[in-house]
Design a protein around this motif. Structure first.
Motif, short mmCIF file in Angstrom:
data_model
loop_
_atom_site.label_atom_id
_atom_site.label_comp_id
_atom_site.label_asym_id
_atom_site.label_seq_id
_atom_site.Cartn_x
_atom_site.Cartn_y
_atom_site.Cartn_z
N TRP A 1 -7.26 6.24 -6.76
CA TRP A 1 -6.33 6.65 -5.69
C TRP A 1 -6.26 8.17 -5.58
CZ3 TRP A 1 -2.36 2.88 -8.19
CH2 TRP A 1 -2.67 1.57 -7.82
N SER A 2 -6.25 8.85 -6.73
CA SER A 2 -6.13 10.31 -6.70
C SER A 2 -7.35 10.97 -6.07
CB SER A 2 -5.93 10.85 -8.12
OG SER A 2 -7.12 10.78 -8.88
N LEU A 3 -8.47 10.24 -6.04
CA LEU A 3 -9.70 10.77 -5.47
C LEU A 3 -10.01 10.18 -4.09
CD1 LEU A 3 -11.83 10.79 -8.75
CD2 LEU A 3 -10.89 12.78 -7.56
N GLY A 4 -9.07 9.40 -3.57
CA GLY A 4 -9.23 8.87 -2.22
C GLY A 4 -10.05 7.60 -2.11
N TYR A 5 -10.11 6.82 -3.19
CA TYR A 5 -10.83 5.55 -3.18
C TYR A 5 -9.86 4.41 -3.47
CZ TYR A 5 -15.21 8.21 -3.54
OH TYR A 5 -16.27 9.06 -3.32
N GLU B 1 -17.79 10.50 -9.78
CA GLU B 1 -16.38 10.87 -9.67
C GLU B 1 -15.66 10.66 -11.01
OE1 GLU B 1 -15.05 12.41 -7.32
OE2 GLU B 1 -15.72 11.76 -5.35
N GLU C 1 5.44 10.00 -1.79
CA GLU C 1 5.63 9.47 -0.44
C GLU C 1 7.07 9.67 0.04
OE1 GLU C 1 4.48 5.37 1.83
OE2 GLU C 1 5.81 5.18 0.10
#
Length: 266
Positions: free
Chosen positions: A50-54, A64, A237
Protein backbone atom coordinates in the motif's frame (compact mmCIF):
# COMPACT_ATOMS: atom_id res chain seq x y z
CA UNK A 1 27.91 -11.33 10.80
CA UNK A 2 24.66 -12.35 9.08
CA UNK A 3 24.70 -15.76 10.79
CA UNK A 4 25.01 -14.03 14.18
CA UNK A 5 21.95 -11.90 13.42
CA UNK A 6 19.98 -14.99 12.43
CA UNK A 7 21.16 -16.85 15.56
CA UNK A 8 20.03 -13.90 17.66
CA UNK A 9 16.66 -13.90 15.91
CA UNK A 10 16.28 -17.66 16.30
CA UNK A 11 16.89 -17.42 20.05
CA UNK A 12 14.09 -14.88 20.36
CA UNK A 13 11.68 -17.77 19.72
CA UNK A 14 12.78 -19.51 22.93
CA UNK A 15 11.95 -16.82 25.49
CA UNK A 16 9.24 -17.19 28.19
CA UNK A 17 6.98 -14.74 26.33
CA UNK A 18 6.29 -14.87 22.59
CA UNK A 19 8.37 -12.67 20.32
CA UNK A 20 6.12 -9.69 19.54
CA UNK A 21 6.45 -8.20 16.07
CA UNK A 22 4.83 -4.79 15.51
CA UNK A 23 5.00 -5.05 11.74
CA UNK A 24 6.45 -2.04 9.89
CA UNK A 25 6.11 -1.02 6.24
CA UNK A 26 8.94 1.43 5.56
CA UNK A 27 12.21 2.68 7.03
CA UNK A 28 10.50 5.31 9.17
CA UNK A 29 8.04 2.92 10.81
CA UNK A 30 10.77 0.30 11.23
CA UNK A 31 12.91 2.86 13.06
CA UNK A 32 10.00 3.86 15.30
CA UNK A 33 9.34 0.23 16.24
CA UNK A 34 13.00 -0.42 16.98
CA UNK A 35 13.23 2.72 19.13
CA UNK A 36 10.38 1.42 21.30
CA UNK A 37 12.62 -1.44 22.37
CA UNK A 38 11.50 -4.13 19.93
CA UNK A 39 13.89 -7.08 19.88
CA UNK A 40 13.22 -7.53 16.16
CA UNK A 41 11.21 -5.92 13.37
CA UNK A 42 8.96 -7.67 10.88
CA UNK A 43 7.40 -6.26 7.74
CA UNK A 44 3.78 -6.41 6.65
CA UNK A 45 3.60 -7.20 2.94
CA UNK A 46 0.21 -5.49 2.76
CA UNK A 47 1.53 -2.30 4.36
CA UNK A 48 4.61 -2.28 2.15
CA UNK A 49 2.47 -2.76 -0.95
CA UNK A 50 0.00 0.00 0.00
CA UNK A 51 2.80 2.43 0.86
CA UNK A 52 4.22 1.92 -2.62
CA UNK A 53 0.90 2.20 -4.44
CA UNK A 54 0.18 -1.49 -5.05
CA UNK A 55 -2.64 -3.73 -3.88
CA UNK A 56 -1.83 -6.52 -1.47
CA UNK A 57 -1.72 -10.05 -2.84
CA UNK A 58 1.27 -11.06 -4.94
CA UNK A 59 1.38 -7.94 -7.11
CA UNK A 60 4.39 -6.11 -5.63
CA UNK A 61 7.48 -6.47 -7.86
CA UNK A 62 10.53 -7.99 -6.18
CA UNK A 63 12.52 -4.85 -7.04
CA UNK A 64 10.15 -2.79 -4.88
CA UNK A 65 10.57 -5.19 -1.96
CA UNK A 66 14.35 -5.12 -2.33
CA UNK A 67 14.30 -1.33 -2.26
CA UNK A 68 12.05 -1.22 0.82
CA UNK A 69 14.26 -3.73 2.65
CA UNK A 70 17.42 -1.82 1.74
CA UNK A 71 15.97 1.32 3.29
CA UNK A 72 14.90 -0.53 6.44
CA UNK A 73 18.26 -2.25 6.85
CA UNK A 74 19.98 1.14 6.63
CA UNK A 75 18.29 2.36 9.82
CA UNK A 76 17.96 -0.87 11.84
CA UNK A 77 20.34 -2.57 14.24
CA UNK A 78 17.92 -5.33 15.35
CA UNK A 79 17.03 -8.38 13.22
CA UNK A 80 14.59 -7.84 10.35
CA UNK A 81 12.25 -10.53 9.07
CA UNK A 82 10.52 -9.88 5.75
CA UNK A 83 7.09 -10.98 4.54
CA UNK A 84 7.82 -12.18 1.01
CA UNK A 85 4.30 -13.40 0.17
CA UNK A 86 4.81 -16.40 -2.15
CA UNK A 87 8.45 -15.57 -2.93
CA UNK A 88 7.29 -13.47 -5.90
CA UNK A 89 7.16 -16.48 -8.17
CA UNK A 90 5.41 -19.81 -8.65
CA UNK A 91 8.77 -21.37 -9.57
CA UNK A 92 10.94 -22.63 -6.68
CA UNK A 93 14.25 -21.64 -8.30
CA UNK A 94 13.06 -18.11 -9.09
CA UNK A 95 11.57 -17.72 -5.61
CA UNK A 96 14.88 -18.84 -4.07
CA UNK A 97 16.82 -16.37 -6.23
CA UNK A 98 14.46 -13.60 -5.13
CA UNK A 99 14.91 -14.46 -1.46
CA UNK A 100 18.69 -14.58 -1.81
CA UNK A 101 18.61 -10.94 -2.94
CA UNK A 102 17.17 -10.14 0.49
CA UNK A 103 19.53 -12.49 2.31
CA UNK A 104 22.41 -10.60 0.73
CA UNK A 105 21.06 -7.44 2.37
CA UNK A 106 21.41 -9.05 5.80
CA UNK A 107 17.85 -9.98 6.77
CA UNK A 108 17.32 -12.50 9.56
CA UNK A 109 14.19 -14.23 8.35
CA UNK A 110 11.26 -14.43 5.98
CA UNK A 111 7.56 -15.27 6.01
CA UNK A 112 6.62 -17.25 2.92
CA UNK A 113 3.02 -18.32 2.32
CA UNK A 114 1.10 -21.16 0.73
CA UNK A 115 -2.16 -19.30 0.09
CA UNK A 116 -4.42 -21.47 -2.03
CA UNK A 117 -1.45 -23.34 -3.56
CA UNK A 118 -1.02 -27.05 -2.96
CA UNK A 119 1.35 -27.58 -0.01
CA UNK A 120 3.84 -29.29 -2.32
CA UNK A 121 4.43 -25.94 -4.07
CA UNK A 122 5.56 -24.20 -0.89
CA UNK A 123 7.53 -27.26 0.21
CA UNK A 124 9.50 -27.12 -3.05
CA UNK A 125 10.21 -23.42 -2.50
CA UNK A 126 11.40 -24.05 1.06
CA UNK A 127 13.77 -26.74 -0.19
CA UNK A 128 15.11 -24.46 -2.92
CA UNK A 129 15.60 -21.56 -0.49
CA UNK A 130 17.30 -23.79 2.09
CA UNK A 131 19.66 -25.14 -0.57
CA UNK A 132 20.51 -21.65 -1.83
CA UNK A 133 21.16 -20.37 1.71
CA UNK A 134 23.38 -23.35 2.50
CA UNK A 135 25.38 -22.86 -0.71
CA UNK A 136 25.94 -19.21 0.16
CA UNK A 137 27.16 -20.19 3.65
CA UNK A 138 24.69 -17.81 5.22
CA UNK A 139 21.66 -18.45 7.40
CA UNK A 140 17.96 -17.63 7.38
CA UNK A 141 14.91 -18.25 9.57
CA UNK A 142 12.19 -19.56 7.25
CA UNK A 143 8.76 -18.94 8.76
CA UNK A 144 6.05 -20.63 6.72
CA UNK A 145 2.66 -18.96 6.66
CA UNK A 146 -0.21 -21.33 6.08
CA UNK A 147 -3.57 -19.81 5.21
CA UNK A 148 -5.67 -22.78 6.28
CA UNK A 149 -7.55 -20.73 8.90
CA UNK A 150 -7.30 -17.34 7.19
CA UNK A 151 -8.68 -18.52 3.85
CA UNK A 152 -10.81 -21.42 5.12
CA UNK A 153 -8.87 -24.03 3.16
CA UNK A 154 -10.59 -26.91 4.97
CA UNK A 155 -13.99 -27.54 6.59
CA UNK A 156 -14.18 -25.97 10.08
CA UNK A 157 -13.91 -29.33 11.79
CA UNK A 158 -10.74 -30.11 9.82
CA UNK A 159 -8.87 -26.78 10.10
CA UNK A 160 -6.55 -27.96 12.88
CA UNK A 161 -5.91 -31.31 11.23
CA UNK A 162 -5.07 -29.68 7.90
CA UNK A 163 -2.81 -27.12 9.57
CA UNK A 164 -0.87 -29.87 11.32
CA UNK A 165 -0.60 -31.87 8.08
CA UNK A 166 0.86 -28.91 6.24
CA UNK A 167 3.18 -28.00 9.11
CA UNK A 168 4.75 -31.46 8.96
CA UNK A 169 5.25 -31.16 5.20
CA UNK A 170 6.91 -27.77 5.59
CA UNK A 171 9.06 -28.89 8.51
CA UNK A 172 10.34 -31.82 6.47
CA UNK A 173 11.20 -29.41 3.65
CA UNK A 174 13.31 -27.29 6.01
CA UNK A 175 10.99 -24.71 7.58
CA UNK A 176 11.96 -23.15 10.92
CA UNK A 177 8.55 -21.91 12.05
CA UNK A 178 4.81 -22.02 11.33
CA UNK A 179 2.60 -18.93 11.04
CA UNK A 180 -1.13 -19.63 11.31
CA UNK A 181 -3.01 -16.33 10.95
CA UNK A 182 -6.65 -16.65 11.92
CA UNK A 183 -6.31 -19.33 14.60
CA UNK A 184 -7.95 -18.05 17.80
CA UNK A 185 -9.32 -20.73 20.11
CA UNK A 186 -6.98 -21.86 22.93
CA UNK A 187 -7.88 -25.53 22.45
CA UNK A 188 -7.05 -25.30 18.74
CA UNK A 189 -3.75 -23.55 19.44
CA UNK A 190 -2.85 -26.14 22.08
CA UNK A 191 -3.57 -29.02 19.71
CA UNK A 192 -1.43 -27.55 16.93
CA UNK A 193 1.47 -26.85 19.31
CA UNK A 194 1.33 -30.39 20.70
CA UNK A 195 1.51 -31.98 17.25
CA UNK A 196 4.23 -29.95 15.51
CA UNK A 197 7.97 -29.48 16.02
CA UNK A 198 8.00 -25.88 14.77
CA UNK A 199 7.55 -22.75 16.90
CA UNK A 200 4.03 -21.42 16.35
CA UNK A 201 3.42 -17.84 15.23
CA UNK A 202 -0.10 -16.38 15.52
CA UNK A 203 -1.56 -13.05 14.40
CA UNK A 204 -3.25 -10.45 16.60
CA UNK A 205 -6.98 -10.73 16.01
CA UNK A 206 -10.13 -9.89 17.97
CA UNK A 207 -10.75 -12.77 20.35
CA UNK A 208 -7.15 -13.99 20.46
CA UNK A 209 -5.90 -14.69 24.04
CA UNK A 210 -3.49 -12.12 25.46
CA UNK A 211 0.27 -12.56 25.28
CA UNK A 212 0.50 -14.16 28.72
CA UNK A 213 -2.15 -16.75 27.89
CA UNK A 214 -0.40 -17.39 24.57
CA UNK A 215 2.85 -17.98 26.45
CA UNK A 216 1.12 -20.67 28.56
CA UNK A 217 -0.02 -22.27 25.30
CA UNK A 218 3.64 -22.27 24.13
CA UNK A 219 3.02 -19.86 21.27
CA UNK A 220 6.43 -18.50 20.34
CA UNK A 221 5.60 -15.49 18.18
CA UNK A 222 2.83 -12.88 17.87
CA UNK A 223 2.50 -10.63 14.82
CA UNK A 224 0.45 -7.48 14.29
CA UNK A 225 0.06 -8.24 10.58
CA UNK A 226 -1.32 -5.31 8.60
CA UNK A 227 -3.23 -3.90 11.59
CA UNK A 228 -0.93 -1.04 12.57
CA UNK A 229 -0.55 0.09 8.96
CA UNK A 230 -4.34 0.05 8.49
CA UNK A 231 -4.80 2.31 11.52
CA UNK A 232 -2.07 4.62 10.24
CA UNK A 233 -3.61 4.90 6.78
CA UNK A 234 -7.03 5.41 8.34
CA UNK A 235 -5.71 8.25 10.49
CA UNK A 236 -4.11 9.84 7.43
CA UNK A 237 -7.40 9.64 5.57
CA UNK A 238 -9.36 11.21 8.43
CA UNK A 239 -6.91 14.09 8.90
CA UNK A 240 -6.66 14.79 5.17
CA UNK A 241 -10.44 14.64 4.77
CA UNK A 242 -11.00 17.21 7.51
CA UNK A 243 -8.24 19.45 6.16
CA UNK A 244 -9.61 19.36 2.61
CA UNK A 245 -13.10 20.09 3.88
CA UNK A 246 -12.38 22.88 6.34
CA UNK A 247 -8.74 23.88 6.08
CA UNK A 248 -8.30 22.89 9.71
CA UNK A 249 -5.62 20.40 10.70
CA UNK A 250 -6.75 18.54 13.78
CA UNK A 251 -3.44 17.24 15.10
CA UNK A 252 -4.08 14.98 18.05
CA UNK A 253 -2.03 14.34 21.16
CA UNK A 254 -0.73 11.23 19.40
CA UNK A 255 1.12 13.27 16.77
CA UNK A 256 4.88 12.75 17.06
CA UNK A 257 6.75 16.03 17.55
CA UNK A 258 8.87 17.21 14.63
CA UNK A 259 11.98 17.25 16.82
CA UNK A 260 11.47 13.67 17.99
CA UNK A 261 11.11 12.43 14.43
CA UNK A 262 14.26 14.31 13.41
CA UNK A 263 16.15 12.74 16.30
CA UNK A 264 14.89 9.23 15.48
CA UNK A 265 15.82 9.40 11.82
CA UNK A 266 19.14 11.09 12.51
Amino acid sequence: MMSKIVDTFRKLHANPLPLILANAWDAGTARIVENLGAAAVGTTSAGVAWSLGYIDGRTLPIEETVGAVQRMMRVLSVPLTVDVENGYSDKPKVAADNIMRLVDLGIAGINIEDGTDDPSVLASKIEAISTAVAKSRTSLFINTRSDVFLAGLAPKAKLVEESIRRAKIYAKAGADGLFLPGILMPEQIAEVVSEIDLPLNVMAWPGLPDVFALAKLNVRRLSAGSGISQVSFGTTEALAQEFLKSGRLGLSANAMPYGKLQELMG
